[in-house]
Enzyme design. Structure first.
Site, mmCIF file in Angstrom:
data_model
loop_
_atom_site.group_PDB
_atom_site.id
_atom_site.type_symbol
_atom_site.label_atom_id
_atom_site.label_comp_id
_atom_site.label_asym_id
_atom_site.label_seq_id
_atom_site.Cartn_x
_atom_site.Cartn_y
_atom_site.Cartn_z
ATOM 1 C CB SER A 81 -1.323 -0.477 1.334
ATOM 2 O OG SER A 81 -0.523 0.386 2.178
ATOM 3 C CE LYS B 152 -2.555 1.499 4.528
ATOM 4 N NZ LYS B 152 -2.762 1.145 3.368
#
Length: 197
Positions: free
Chosen positions: A60, A100
Protein backbone atom coordinates in the site's frame (compact mmCIF):
# COMPACT_ATOMS: atom_id res chain seq x y z
CA UNK A 1 69.36 -3.14 64.17
CA UNK A 2 69.93 -6.79 63.42
CA UNK A 3 70.14 -8.24 59.95
CA UNK A 4 66.84 -10.01 60.52
CA UNK A 5 65.06 -6.75 61.44
CA UNK A 6 66.51 -5.03 58.38
CA UNK A 7 65.23 -7.85 56.14
CA UNK A 8 61.71 -7.70 57.66
CA UNK A 9 61.66 -3.90 57.16
CA UNK A 10 62.72 -4.27 53.53
CA UNK A 11 60.00 -6.85 52.90
CA UNK A 12 57.37 -4.55 54.45
CA UNK A 13 58.54 -1.62 52.33
CA UNK A 14 58.45 -3.81 49.24
CA UNK A 15 54.93 -5.01 50.10
CA UNK A 16 53.77 -1.40 50.59
CA UNK A 17 55.03 -0.42 47.14
CA UNK A 18 53.75 -3.56 45.43
CA UNK A 19 51.24 -3.36 42.59
CA UNK A 20 47.59 -3.26 43.63
CA UNK A 21 45.76 -6.53 44.04
CA UNK A 22 44.51 -7.90 40.70
CA UNK A 23 40.77 -8.69 40.30
CA UNK A 24 39.80 -12.30 40.61
CA UNK A 25 37.88 -14.05 37.85
CA UNK A 26 34.68 -13.75 39.88
CA UNK A 27 35.12 -9.97 40.25
CA UNK A 28 35.81 -9.65 36.51
CA UNK A 29 32.62 -11.57 35.68
CA UNK A 30 30.59 -9.37 38.01
CA UNK A 31 31.97 -6.23 36.29
CA UNK A 32 31.11 -7.67 32.85
CA UNK A 33 27.58 -8.55 33.99
CA UNK A 34 27.07 -5.00 35.33
CA UNK A 35 28.21 -3.54 32.00
CA UNK A 36 25.93 -5.85 30.00
CA UNK A 37 22.92 -5.11 32.23
CA UNK A 38 23.55 -1.36 31.98
CA UNK A 39 23.71 -1.60 28.18
CA UNK A 40 20.51 -3.66 28.11
CA UNK A 41 18.69 -1.08 30.24
CA UNK A 42 19.85 1.76 27.97
CA UNK A 43 18.77 -0.12 24.83
CA UNK A 44 15.43 -0.94 26.47
CA UNK A 45 14.81 2.72 27.31
CA UNK A 46 15.76 3.84 23.79
CA UNK A 47 13.47 1.28 22.14
CA UNK A 48 10.73 1.75 24.73
CA UNK A 49 10.52 5.54 24.59
CA UNK A 50 12.21 6.83 21.46
CA UNK A 51 12.29 4.42 18.53
CA UNK A 52 10.68 1.23 17.34
CA UNK A 53 11.69 -1.20 14.57
CA UNK A 54 8.89 -2.33 12.23
CA UNK A 55 8.49 -4.32 9.03
CA UNK A 56 6.33 -3.26 6.08
CA UNK A 57 3.65 -5.78 5.17
CA UNK A 58 1.94 -5.35 1.81
CA UNK A 59 2.21 -2.91 -1.08
CA UNK A 60 0.00 0.00 0.00
CA UNK A 61 2.98 2.39 0.29
CA UNK A 62 4.69 1.58 -3.04
CA UNK A 63 6.75 3.29 -4.47
CA UNK A 64 7.94 4.86 -1.17
CA UNK A 65 8.06 1.61 0.82
CA UNK A 66 7.92 -2.03 -0.22
CA UNK A 67 6.78 -5.29 1.33
CA UNK A 68 9.49 -6.55 3.69
CA UNK A 69 11.25 -3.21 4.18
CA UNK A 70 12.58 -2.83 7.74
CA UNK A 71 12.04 0.60 9.24
CA UNK A 72 12.89 2.67 12.28
CA UNK A 73 9.99 4.68 13.68
CA UNK A 74 10.45 7.76 15.89
CA UNK A 75 7.81 7.86 18.61
CA UNK A 76 9.05 10.12 21.42
CA UNK A 77 6.82 13.25 21.67
CA UNK A 78 5.70 12.78 18.06
CA UNK A 79 2.69 14.76 16.84
CA UNK A 80 1.32 13.83 13.38
CA UNK A 81 1.85 16.36 10.59
CA UNK A 82 0.48 16.36 7.04
CA UNK A 83 2.85 14.58 4.69
CA UNK A 84 4.46 12.34 7.33
CA UNK A 85 4.64 8.57 6.74
CA UNK A 86 3.42 6.96 9.97
CA UNK A 87 2.81 3.62 11.65
CA UNK A 88 -0.69 3.06 12.99
CA UNK A 89 -1.62 0.56 15.69
CA UNK A 90 -3.67 -2.58 15.17
CA UNK A 91 -6.70 -0.74 16.55
CA UNK A 92 -7.30 1.13 13.27
CA UNK A 93 -9.87 -1.34 11.96
CA UNK A 94 -7.93 -3.93 9.99
CA UNK A 95 -6.48 -5.77 13.02
CA UNK A 96 -2.91 -5.11 11.86
CA UNK A 97 -0.41 -2.30 12.14
CA UNK A 98 -0.58 -0.07 9.07
CA UNK A 99 1.98 2.12 7.32
CA UNK A 100 0.27 5.16 5.77
CA UNK A 101 0.87 8.83 4.98
CA UNK A 102 -0.85 11.65 6.88
CA UNK A 103 -2.91 13.65 4.38
CA UNK A 104 -4.73 15.98 6.76
CA UNK A 105 -4.99 16.70 10.48
CA UNK A 106 -7.88 17.83 12.71
CA UNK A 107 -9.89 20.72 11.27
CA UNK A 108 -8.63 20.33 7.71
CA UNK A 109 -10.97 19.47 4.84
CA UNK A 110 -10.17 16.66 2.39
CA UNK A 111 -11.61 16.39 -1.10
CA UNK A 112 -10.91 14.06 -4.03
CA UNK A 113 -11.96 15.42 -7.42
CA UNK A 114 -13.14 13.43 -10.43
CA UNK A 115 -9.57 13.23 -11.79
CA UNK A 116 -8.33 11.60 -8.58
CA UNK A 117 -6.52 14.71 -7.36
CA UNK A 118 -6.46 15.08 -3.57
CA UNK A 119 -7.21 18.55 -2.20
CA UNK A 120 -6.72 19.73 1.37
CA UNK A 121 -8.51 22.95 2.34
CA UNK A 122 -9.24 23.47 -1.35
CA UNK A 123 -5.57 23.23 -2.44
CA UNK A 124 -4.36 20.31 -4.59
CA UNK A 125 -1.53 18.35 -2.98
CA UNK A 126 1.80 18.11 -4.77
CA UNK A 127 2.21 14.36 -4.47
CA UNK A 128 5.37 13.26 -6.24
CA UNK A 129 5.47 10.20 -3.95
CA UNK A 130 2.32 8.42 -5.23
CA UNK A 131 2.27 5.45 -7.61
CA UNK A 132 -0.70 6.83 -9.63
CA UNK A 133 -3.73 9.10 -9.17
CA UNK A 134 -6.86 7.71 -7.53
CA UNK A 135 -9.28 6.08 -9.95
CA UNK A 136 -13.05 6.46 -9.56
CA UNK A 137 -13.45 3.06 -7.87
CA UNK A 138 -11.07 4.04 -5.09
CA UNK A 139 -12.48 7.41 -4.01
CA UNK A 140 -13.85 5.56 -0.98
CA UNK A 141 -17.00 5.61 1.12
CA UNK A 142 -17.17 9.36 1.92
CA UNK A 143 -19.30 12.09 0.39
CA UNK A 144 -16.53 14.61 -0.25
CA UNK A 145 -15.42 17.04 0.97
CA UNK A 146 -14.97 15.80 4.56
CA UNK A 147 -13.54 17.63 7.58
CA UNK A 148 -11.18 15.74 9.87
CA UNK A 149 -12.61 15.62 13.42
CA UNK A 150 -10.73 16.84 16.51
CA UNK A 151 -8.12 14.36 17.74
CA UNK A 152 -7.99 12.53 14.40
CA UNK A 153 -6.01 12.38 11.15
CA UNK A 154 -6.85 11.35 7.58
CA UNK A 155 -4.35 8.90 6.07
CA UNK A 156 -3.75 7.27 2.70
CA UNK A 157 -1.28 4.83 1.22
CA UNK A 158 1.02 6.11 -1.54
CA UNK A 159 -0.19 3.25 -3.76
CA UNK A 160 -3.63 4.86 -3.86
CA UNK A 161 -5.50 2.24 -5.87
CA UNK A 162 -4.16 -0.61 -3.73
CA UNK A 163 -4.56 0.79 -0.21
CA UNK A 164 -7.26 0.48 2.41
CA UNK A 165 -7.10 3.73 4.38
CA UNK A 166 -9.15 6.68 5.67
CA UNK A 167 -11.16 6.78 2.42
CA UNK A 168 -12.91 3.60 3.53
CA UNK A 169 -15.19 2.98 6.51
CA UNK A 170 -13.09 -0.01 7.62
CA UNK A 171 -10.35 2.47 8.65
CA UNK A 172 -11.92 5.94 8.54
CA UNK A 173 -10.51 8.84 10.49
CA UNK A 174 -7.67 7.63 12.71
CA UNK A 175 -7.45 8.70 16.35
CA UNK A 176 -4.05 10.30 16.99
CA UNK A 177 -3.65 7.97 19.99
CA UNK A 178 -3.35 5.12 17.46
CA UNK A 179 -0.32 6.70 15.76
CA UNK A 180 2.74 4.77 16.96
CA UNK A 181 5.24 7.13 15.38
CA UNK A 182 6.80 8.62 12.26
CA UNK A 183 8.78 6.48 9.82
CA UNK A 184 12.25 8.05 9.69
CA UNK A 185 14.67 5.46 8.37
CA UNK A 186 14.79 2.32 6.22
CA UNK A 187 17.46 -0.08 7.50
CA UNK A 188 16.77 -3.06 5.20
CA UNK A 189 17.27 -3.98 2.45
CA UNK A 190 20.82 -2.64 2.59
CA UNK A 191 20.59 -1.41 -1.00
CA UNK A 192 17.82 1.02 0.03
CA UNK A 193 19.06 2.20 3.44
CA UNK A 194 18.21 5.84 4.00
CA UNK A 195 15.90 8.49 5.40
CA UNK A 196 12.20 8.33 4.47
CA UNK A 197 10.13 11.39 3.61
Amino acid sequence: MSEEQRQVGAEEAQAAGAAPHKNTLKEELIEWLKAILSAAVIVGVIFGLFIRPVEVVGSSMVPTLHDGDRLIVWKFCYEPKAGDPVILSEETGLDEALVKRVIAVAGQTVDIDEDGTVLVDGQPLDEDYIAEPINAAHRGDHDYPVTVPEGCIFVMGDNRNHSTDSRFDSVGFVDTDEVLGKVVLRILPLSDVGLIS
